[in-house]
Motif scaffolding. Structure first.
Motif, PDB file in Angstrom:
ATOM      1  N   ASP A 116       0.922  -1.147  -0.137  1.00 22.53           N
ATOM      2  CA  ASP A 116      -0.009   0.221  -0.138  1.00 22.53           C
ATOM      3  C   ASP A 116       0.831   1.157   0.111  1.00 22.53           C
ATOM      4  OD1 ASP A 116      -1.785   2.267   0.241  1.00 22.53           O
ATOM      5  OD2 ASP A 116      -2.752   1.119   1.968  1.00 22.53           O
ATOM      6  N   ILE A 117       0.981   1.944  -0.753  1.00 22.80           N
ATOM      7  CA  ILE A 117       2.032   3.141  -1.271  1.00 22.80           C
ATOM      8  C   ILE A 117       1.372   4.157  -0.525  1.00 22.80           C
ATOM      9  CG2 ILE A 117       2.978   2.002  -2.939  1.00 22.80           C
ATOM     10  CD1 ILE A 117       1.924   3.708  -5.019  1.00 22.80           C
ATOM     11  N   THR A 118      -0.005   4.609  -0.420  1.00 25.89           N
ATOM     12  CA  THR A 118      -0.368   5.272   0.504  1.00 25.89           C
ATOM     13  C   THR A 118      -0.151   5.753   1.587  1.00 25.89           C
ATOM     14  OG1 THR A 118      -2.883   3.686   0.483  1.00 25.89           O
ATOM     15  CG2 THR A 118      -2.797   5.620  -0.917  1.00 25.89           C
ATOM     16  N   VAL A 119       0.045   4.601   2.517  1.00 18.64           N
ATOM     17  CA  VAL A 119       1.582   4.883   3.929  1.00 18.64           C
ATOM     18  C   VAL A 119       1.881   4.824   3.563  1.00 18.64           C
ATOM     19  CG1 VAL A 119       1.163   3.390   5.824  1.00 18.64           C
ATOM     20  CG2 VAL A 119      -0.702   3.048   4.055  1.00 18.64           C
ATOM     21  N   PRO A 120       2.981   5.874   4.069  1.00 22.44           N
ATOM     22  CA  PRO A 120       4.182   6.421   4.348  1.00 22.44           C
ATOM     23  C   PRO A 120       5.109   5.047   5.164  1.00 22.44           C
ATOM     24  CG  PRO A 120       3.676   8.012   5.044  1.00 22.44           C
ATOM     25  CD  PRO A 120       2.276   7.127   5.132  1.00 22.44           C
ATOM     26  N   LYS A 121       6.767   4.515   4.545  1.00 24.96           N
ATOM     27  CA  LYS A 121       6.875   3.707   4.349  1.00 24.96           C
ATOM     28  C   LYS A 121       7.760   3.425   6.061  1.00 24.96           C
ATOM     29  CE  LYS A 121       9.046   1.027   0.671  1.00 24.96           C
ATOM     30  NZ  LYS A 121      10.542   0.809   0.143  1.00 24.96           N
ATOM     31  N   TYR A 122       8.101   2.879   6.606  1.00 24.02           N
ATOM     32  CA  TYR A 122       8.491   3.053   8.110  1.00 24.02           C
ATOM     33  C   TYR A 122      10.032   2.359   8.303  1.00 24.02           C
ATOM     34  CZ  TYR A 122       8.596   2.631  13.514  1.00 24.02           C
ATOM     35  OH  TYR A 122       8.588   3.006  14.657  1.00 24.02           O
ATOM     36  N   ALA A 123       9.723   1.554   6.937  1.00 27.99           N
ATOM     37  CA  ALA A 123      11.248   1.145   7.121  1.00 27.99           C
ATOM     38  C   ALA A 123      11.702  -0.408   5.990  1.00 27.99           C
ATOM     39  CB  ALA A 123      11.983  -0.059   8.373  1.00 27.99           C
ATOM     40  N   THR A 124      12.301  -0.735   5.726  1.00 27.05           N
ATOM     41  CA  THR A 124      11.944  -2.025   4.957  1.00 27.05           C
ATOM     42  C   THR A 124      12.329  -2.567   4.953  1.00 27.05           C
ATOM     43  OG1 THR A 124      13.959  -0.903   3.256  1.00 27.05           O
ATOM     44  CG2 THR A 124      13.768  -2.509   3.071  1.00 27.05           C
ATOM     45  N   HIS A 125      12.862  -3.135   5.911  1.00 24.53           N
ATOM     46  CA  HIS A 125      13.028  -4.430   7.280  1.00 24.53           C
ATOM     47  C   HIS A 125      11.995  -3.957   8.400  1.00 24.53           C
ATOM     48  CE1 HIS A 125      15.224  -6.942   4.163  1.00 24.53           C
ATOM     49  NE2 HIS A 125      15.760  -6.007   3.413  1.00 24.53           N
ATOM     50  N   LEU A 126      11.505  -4.204   8.964  1.00 28.46           N
ATOM     51  CA  LEU A 126      10.975  -4.041  10.214  1.00 28.46           C
ATOM     52  C   LEU A 126      10.926  -5.106  11.005  1.00 28.46           C
ATOM     53  CD1 LEU A 126       9.777  -1.660  11.450  1.00 28.46           C
ATOM     54  CD2 LEU A 126       7.356  -2.819  11.336  1.00 28.46           C
ATOM     55  N   VAL A 127      11.412  -5.414  11.846  1.00 29.23           N
ATOM     56  CA  VAL A 127      12.021  -6.326  13.172  1.00 29.23           C
ATOM     57  C   VAL A 127      11.237  -6.462  14.344  1.00 29.23           C
ATOM     58  CG1 VAL A 127      14.210  -8.149  13.766  1.00 29.23           C
ATOM     59  CG2 VAL A 127      14.607  -6.725  11.731  1.00 29.23           C
ATOM     60  N   PHE A 128       9.927  -7.057  14.639  1.00 33.70           N
ATOM     61  CA  PHE A 128       9.993  -7.121  15.885  1.00 33.70           C
ATOM     62  C   PHE A 128      10.048  -8.221  17.005  1.00 33.70           C
ATOM     63  CE2 PHE A 128       6.612  -4.871  13.556  1.00 33.70           C
ATOM     64  CZ  PHE A 128       6.011  -3.990  15.461  1.00 33.70           C
ATOM     65  N   LEU A 129      10.532  -8.170  17.820  1.00 38.57           N
ATOM     66  CA  LEU A 129      11.327  -8.985  19.213  1.00 38.57           C
ATOM     67  C   LEU A 129       9.823  -9.536  20.093  1.00 38.57           C
ATOM     68  CD1 LEU A 129      14.346  -7.253  21.327  1.00 38.57           C
ATOM     69  CD2 LEU A 129      14.425  -8.710  19.026  1.00 38.57           C
ATOM     70  N   SER A 130      10.082 -11.374  19.846  1.00 38.90           N
ATOM     71  CA  SER A 130       8.360 -11.618  20.108  1.00 38.90           C
ATOM     72  C   SER A 130       8.688 -12.662  20.833  1.00 38.90           C
ATOM     73  CB  SER A 130       7.867 -12.474  19.256  1.00 38.90           C
ATOM     74  OG  SER A 130       6.595 -12.839  18.967  1.00 38.90           O
ATOM     75  N   ASN A 131       7.561 -12.828  22.234  1.00 39.18           N
ATOM     76  CA  ASN A 131       7.330 -13.621  23.358  1.00 39.18           C
ATOM     77  C   ASN A 131       6.980 -14.755  22.647  1.00 39.18           C
ATOM     78  OD1 ASN A 131       9.118 -12.073  24.448  1.00 39.18           O
ATOM     79  ND2 ASN A 131       6.878 -10.703  25.587  1.00 39.18           N
ATOM     80  N   ALA A 132       6.069 -15.015  21.845  1.00 42.52           N
ATOM     81  CA  ALA A 132       5.768 -16.257  20.887  1.00 42.52           C
ATOM     82  C   ALA A 132       6.890 -16.889  20.906  1.00 42.52           C
ATOM     83  CB  ALA A 132       4.913 -15.701  19.730  1.00 42.52           C
ATOM     84  N   GLY A 133       6.475 -18.473  20.939  1.00 44.59           N
ATOM     85  CA  GLY A 133       7.140 -19.215  21.171  1.00 44.59           C
ATOM     86  C   GLY A 133       6.994 -20.151  20.144  1.00 44.59           C
TER      87      GLY A 133
END
Length: 704
Positions: free
Chosen positions: A508-525
């Protein structure tokens, strides 16, 4: 698609480290690091045993017999032979032992917390009593030296010792090893010289004399409280297994034990020569020395006393680093000064231990002063014509004597907890059931007797170590309990449920790009799940458009040096989940490990990490990476059960003084966004709020 890989960092060679290997360097490090505490016991054990009563030869022989069999049963058989077998991939200590058995029974958390907190408390008592006992040897050469001067020297030496910690225990071990070799050699030589004067002291090798003292002599049982001081360093010996290796410890202990026993028996000959007299201010250890040797003896003893503190300090660092990864302790900074296994330095714990040690010295110097004043007042009440100067000197209570009451009680608790965990370890390993019952019977019996004997110290200073241990145990309880509450209340979603939405948002190019690679640290094993709060962050808090979404989970495993990862491709070139499996002794360098994962995936052609901007992509420029760490805070929108509310408030109060999650995980701060997320345990219910209609003139009915 899922693949298994191993993160082959330089430290991975530790996996194959042979802890039974024996080397000259290893023996030297073992001598310098782990025997300080147990090795300096001759400075005060016989002095504590002789006490303030007239010396009785039978009591001394019985006490020496107790010392011999305590070192044999407790240190040699329980720790050196049996407990050192329970290594967790080369690591020792009560929490490494707990990690081996925790999956078998949840209640084992209780002995682990009690034992670990008592061991840390002992690390605060050991340096002051060891250093003070050695420095007080100056009184023989300088009889007029004041207590305040002794206190200042002790604090100065302790402060310098904690400064040395920043260089790492490998360097400390090489530095201290030769000193301890000289120390134990001196103990043996002095002992042999005095034993040769009266070989009858060797009768104490017969357990009959210990039996007679404990069973038939009035008050003999309570001497166990002083006898126990000879084995207090045995727990540190196990804790430092990772620093030195099992083979080096077992071989060096043979030499150390012989030297200790020779010195104890030599002191026994001297003390028995005072039969019927009071020991007074004489120190049996220093009285073994010829006068010409005394300055050298005081110097070597002081050096050894400084090293004595090292055993518990290095053990404390090991303990804390394990406690952090096992969710027993707040996430604080841990440094690795060298590439050698087990070499760690924890700055905040170093500072807290130093503050604790200095406070103990100051507190017990005050107690010693009060006890001295009481002794003087009692003596003057009986005879007002006594010379005040002579009376003051003869009535003075030494700093080390005042601290003896605080020493030993906490470490007895640790030993009992280690016995509990070790018994369960033997059971889990399917050892002979009768052998396990025999182990439990013998060591609960021995350590139970020591505990009862040490309890008499409680009102005289033993409460200090128990208060310190209690505070540490409370922090550990809060942390592990809060972790379980958070785990129970965290909401998870199926990741595939949002795969299409993530792909659409990415395009969706109408939303400004936050990052090329977005990394979330997750607690879900589980590879198929993701936390609800991460979905909220991506789609609702502020839509975060990225070309590739990465979800990274870190799982701490019971094996101390495991370094593995799995990758699940949720959507080709769009969504990936990475699960790291790291041992509880592996540094948290997620930035470094994640970079290695990307290198492996690029080599295999699984992902294109180049920038998606056309102008940059054609020049093969790597896309930017942005890490998002979600930190929780306690929401006001809670209706908490009283106890859980108390635990969580305490948890968040402590947490505000610890490093943020991004620093703990070793992330590059310039590429990290920390988002605060409310932690709602239970939303407030039954809100009595009702809607009322507006009147024709625009005002509401019946309200202000």
């Amino acid at each position: 698609m899922e693949e298994n890989q191993t993160v082959n960092e330089s430290g991975s060679s530790h996996h194959h480290h042979n802890i039974d290997k024996i080397s000259a360097a290893g023996l030297l490090i073992a001598m310098g690091i782990i025997y300080g505490d147990i090795g300096t016991s001759p400075l005060y054990v016989l002095k504590a045993i002789a006490g303030s009563e007239p010396i009785n030869e039978e009591i001394i022989l019985g006490a020496l017999s107790c010392v011999f069999w305590t070192l044999t049963m407790q240190t040699t058989i329980k720790y050196v032979i049996l407990t050192l077998r329970a290594d967790n991939r080369g690591e020792g200590g009560i929490l490494a032992l707990f990690a081996l058995v925790r999956r078998h029974a949840k209640w084992l958390t209780i002995p682990a917390i009690i034992g670990a907190s008592a061991l840390l408390a002992d690390g605060i008592i050991t340096p002051p009593i060891s250093v003070a006992s050695a420095i007080e040897g100056l009184r023989i050469k300088f009889p007029d030296i004041e207590q305040t001067t002794i206190v200042k020297i002790v604090i100065l030496i302790i402060s310098l010792l904690f400064i040395v910690q920043i260089f790492g225990t490998k360097k400390v071990g090489y530095l201290f090893g030769p000193f301890m070799l000289a120390w134990f050699s001196m103990l043996a030589i002095l002992g042999v010289v005095w034993i040769a004067k009266d070989l009858t002291v060797l009768k104490a090798l017969n357990p009959y004399y210990a039996y007679e003292l404990l069973v038939h002599h009035p008050g003999g049982f309570w001497i166990l409280g002083s006898v126990f001081l000879c084995t207090t360093g045995a727990e540190a010996l196990y804790s430092d297994l990772g620093h030195c290796g099992r083979g080096n410890i077992r071989i060096s202990w043979i030499f150390v034990k012989i030297c200790l026993l020779l010195n104890y028996f030599g002191q026994g000959v001297y003390v028995m020569g005072l039969n019927g007299q009071m020991l007074g201010d004489r120190n049996p250890f220093y009285n073994l020395m010829p006068e010409w040797f005394l300055p050298f003896g005081i110097f070597i003893a002081t050096s050894a006393a400084i090293i004595a503190s090292q055993a518990l300090i290095s053990g404390s660092f090991t303990l804390i680093s394990e406690a952090i990864r096992l969710n027993f302790w707040p996430k604080i900074k841990v440094n690795y000064p060298s590439d050698q296994k087990g070499q760690i330095y924890v700055p905040s714990i170093n500072i807290l231990l130093w503050i604790g040690c200095v406070s103990v010295v100051l507190y017990f110097s005050k107690i010693a002063g009060e006890m001295t004043e009481k002794n003087i007042a009692d003596a003057l009440a009986l005879n007002k014509n006594l010379d005040l100067a002579v009376l003051t000197k003869s009535s003075e209570v030494l700093l080390s004597s005042a601290m003896e009451a605080a020493y030993g009680l906490a470490i007895t608790m640790t030993m009992i907890m280690t016995t509990t965990l070790m018994a369960y370890y033997l059971y889990a390993k399917k050892f002979n059931l009768w052998g396990i019952i025999l182990f439990i019977t013998i060591y609960f019996g021995i350590e139970g007797a020591f505990l009862i004997a040490n309890l008499q110290k409680f009102p005289h200073g033993g409460y200090v170590s128990l208060i310190i241990a209690g505070i540490i145990a409370l922090v550990m309880y809060i942390w592990i309990r809060a972790f379980k509450i958070k785990t129970r209340m965290t909401e998870y979603e199926k990741l595939d449920k949002y795969t299409e939405s993530l792909k659409e948002l990415s395009a969706d190019i109408t939303v400004p790009k936050y990052a090329t690679h977005l990394v979330f640290l997750s607690n879900a094993g589980r590879a198929s799940e993701i936390e609800n709060k991460i979905i909220y962050s991506i789609f609702q808090k502020r839509p975060k458009r990225a070309d590739v979404y990465w979800f990274v989970h870190v799982d701490t495993v019971d094996d101390p040096y495991t370094m593995e990862y799995k990758v699940m491709t949720v959507a080709d070139d769009d969504v990936y989940k990475v699960n790291f499996r790291l041992g509880f002794r592996v540094p948290n360098k997620i930035n470094l490990y994640f970079r290695r994962v990307l290198e492996d995936m690029v080599k295999c052609g699984e992902v294109d990490i180049r920038s998606r901007y056309e102008s940059l992509n054609k020049h093969n420029v790597i896309g930017d990476f942005r890490f998002v760490v979600l930190e929780r805070f306690l929401s006001y929108e809670n209706e908490l059960p009283f106890w859980e509310g108390l635990v969580m408030r305490a948890y968040f109060f402590i947490k505000q003084y610890t490093p943020s999650e991004d620093k703990w995980f070793g992330l590059d701060s310039s590429a990290v966004k920390v988002e605060k997320v409310p932690f709602v345990i239970k939303a407030i219910e039954n809100i009595n709020l009702k809607r009322i209609p507006w009147t024709a003139n625009g005002s509401s009915n019946g309200g202000h």
